[in-house]
Design a protein around this motif. Structure first.
Motif, mmCIF file in Angstrom:
data_model
loop_
_atom_site.group_PDB
_atom_site.id
_atom_site.type_symbol
_atom_site.label_atom_id
_atom_site.label_comp_id
_atom_site.label_asym_id
_atom_site.label_seq_id
_atom_site.Cartn_x
_atom_site.Cartn_y
_atom_site.Cartn_z
ATOM 1 N N PRO A 296 41.410 37.989 32.508
ATOM 2 C CA PRO A 296 42.658 38.480 33.103
ATOM 3 C C PRO A 296 42.838 38.042 34.557
ATOM 4 O O PRO A 296 41.863 37.856 35.292
ATOM 5 N N LEU A 297 44.095 37.883 34.925
ATOM 6 C CA LEU A 297 44.421 37.538 36.308
ATOM 7 C C LEU A 297 44.109 38.698 37.245
ATOM 8 O O LEU A 297 43.521 38.523 38.309
ATOM 9 N N ILE A 298 44.517 39.887 36.834
ATOM 10 C CA ILE A 298 44.270 41.109 37.604
ATOM 11 C C ILE A 298 43.159 41.899 36.917
ATOM 12 O O ILE A 298 43.114 41.979 35.694
ATOM 13 N N ALA A 299 42.290 42.492 37.706
ATOM 14 C CA ALA A 299 41.134 43.205 37.173
ATOM 15 C C ALA A 299 41.528 44.237 36.124
ATOM 16 O O ALA A 299 42.496 44.987 36.305
ATOM 17 N N ASN A 300 40.760 44.277 35.025
ATOM 18 C CA ASN A 300 40.962 45.317 34.019
ATOM 19 C C ASN A 300 40.066 46.515 34.313
ATOM 20 O O ASN A 300 39.364 46.551 35.332
ATOM 21 N N GLY A 301 40.058 47.492 33.396
ATOM 22 C CA GLY A 301 39.315 48.727 33.633
ATOM 23 C C GLY A 301 37.829 48.537 33.868
ATOM 24 O O GLY A 301 37.284 49.006 34.885
ATOM 25 N N TRP B 80 38.510 42.397 44.679
ATOM 26 C CA TRP B 80 37.269 41.627 44.529
ATOM 27 C C TRP B 80 37.042 41.206 43.088
ATOM 28 O O TRP B 80 36.552 40.093 42.831
ATOM 29 N N ALA B 81 37.399 42.072 42.131
ATOM 30 C CA ALA B 81 37.260 41.691 40.728
ATOM 31 C C ALA B 81 38.226 40.566 40.368
ATOM 32 O O ALA B 81 37.881 39.640 39.629
ATOM 33 N N SER B 82 39.445 40.631 40.897
ATOM 34 C CA SER B 82 40.431 39.580 40.623
ATOM 35 C C SER B 82 39.985 38.257 41.228
ATOM 36 O O SER B 82 40.182 37.190 40.623
ATOM 37 N N MET B 83 39.385 38.296 42.413
ATOM 38 C CA MET B 83 38.861 37.073 43.017
ATOM 39 C C MET B 83 37.714 36.495 42.181
ATOM 40 O O MET B 83 37.598 35.272 42.026
ATOM 41 N N LYS B 84 36.890 37.366 41.632
ATOM 42 C CA LYS B 84 35.791 36.895 40.780
ATOM 43 C C LYS B 84 36.348 36.263 39.508
ATOM 44 O O LYS B 84 35.869 35.210 39.062
ATOM 45 N N TRP C 292 28.155 45.085 24.721
ATOM 46 C CA TRP C 292 28.439 43.995 25.650
ATOM 47 C C TRP C 292 27.269 43.888 26.609
ATOM 48 O O TRP C 292 26.856 44.882 27.222
ATOM 49 N N ILE C 293 26.740 42.683 26.755
ATOM 50 C CA ILE C 293 25.564 42.470 27.587
ATOM 51 C C ILE C 293 25.906 41.477 28.699
ATOM 52 O O ILE C 293 26.369 40.365 28.437
ATOM 53 N N GLY C 294 25.658 41.857 29.945
ATOM 54 C CA GLY C 294 25.906 40.964 31.061
ATOM 55 C C GLY C 294 25.955 41.737 32.364
ATOM 56 O O GLY C 294 26.048 42.975 32.375
ATOM 57 N N ASN C 295 25.879 41.011 33.460
ATOM 58 C CA ASN C 295 25.931 41.641 34.778
ATOM 59 C C ASN C 295 27.353 41.917 35.245
ATOM 60 O O ASN C 295 27.558 42.679 36.194
ATOM 61 N N TYR C 296 28.340 41.274 34.601
ATOM 62 C CA TYR C 296 29.741 41.482 34.971
ATOM 63 C C TYR C 296 30.589 41.393 33.711
ATOM 64 O O TYR C 296 30.401 40.483 32.888
ATOM 65 N N PRO C 297 31.545 42.310 33.526
ATOM 66 C CA PRO C 297 32.393 42.307 32.326
ATOM 67 C C PRO C 297 33.538 41.296 32.438
ATOM 68 O O PRO C 297 34.679 41.652 32.735
#
Length: 219
Positions: free
Chosen positions: A15-20, A80-84, A192-197
């Motif tokens: 997504p362009l904008i951070a989700n939940g 910050w999530a959107s930048m990531k 879901w496995i990972g350091n960031y969703p």
């Protein structure tokens, strides 16, 4: 298995904008919230002092910036999530990857250091470590990917051979070179496995089910 995705579908999955879940990731723990709150307070004071220098001419702008600065604690995680997310969206091509868990193991990782003084006044460095789950994933071509995440109780049911899916991104049209991978989805455990969703999870699962219907795939 690696299936190329259209640009439209890729932009739905990342997504362009951070989700939940992405917002929650950057919301962090109480110390993270306190840090953002302190930044908000300092920013408001700085803007207020700057407004005094401007005088009455810039009251409207100062008010707007003050409100934005004061709410940094709230909108900071979205930014910050959107930048990531943007670091993945800059890649031109993407694909849906499906394989299986080859290996599962646990490691202890250094996540930070804190400095303090003991009773003798000596500087002591305390290492903060965290137990992490590590998955080695592999597909029928022999391609392997490694995923790491903080270890949780819900991970105890993961076994070698379990199906795994993730998103890959590349700048090559044929996906010959995989530059980045997303967090992994384990459909049997619905984990879901990972350091960031990274992914928009409902869209990702829709793609997975569509591939199952088209190919008659069975876990």
């Amino acid at each position: 298995m690696l299936v190329p995705l259209t640009r439209e579908k890729f932009e739905q999955i990342i997504p362009l904008i951070a989700n939940g879940p992405q917002y929650a990731h950057y919301w962090g723990k109480p110390p993270d919230f306190i840090r953002r709150l302190l930044i908000s307070v300092v920013a408001v004071v700085v803007v207020w002092l700057f407004g005094k220098l401007l005088g009455e001419g810039g009251e409207g702008l100062v008010l707007l910036v003050t409100v934005m600065a004061g709410l940094y604690w709230l909108w900071g995680p979205i930014y910050w999530a959107s930048m990531k997310n943007a670091t993945y969206r800059r890649f031109k091509y993407s694909g849906f990857w499906r394989g299986r868990v080859l290996d599962v193991f646990v490691t202890e990782e250094l996540i930070g250091e804190e400095q303090s003084f003991n009773s003798k006044g000596e500087l002591v460095v305390v290492e903060n470590r965290e137990r992490c789950l590590n998955l080695i994933l592999e597909d029928e071509t022999g391609f392997q990917a490694e995923i790491q995440a903080p270890l949780r109780r819900i991970h105890k049911g993961i076994r070698p051979g379990d199906p795994a899916e993730l998103l890959i991104v590349s700048n090559q049209p044929d996906l010959g070179k995989i530059d980045k991978i997303s967090d992994a989805y384990l459909p049997v455990q619905n984990l879901w496995i990972g350091n960031y969703p990274w992914v928009q999870r409902d869209v990702f699962i829709e793609v997975s089910k569509a591939l199952d219907d088209r190919q008659g795939y069975s876990n």
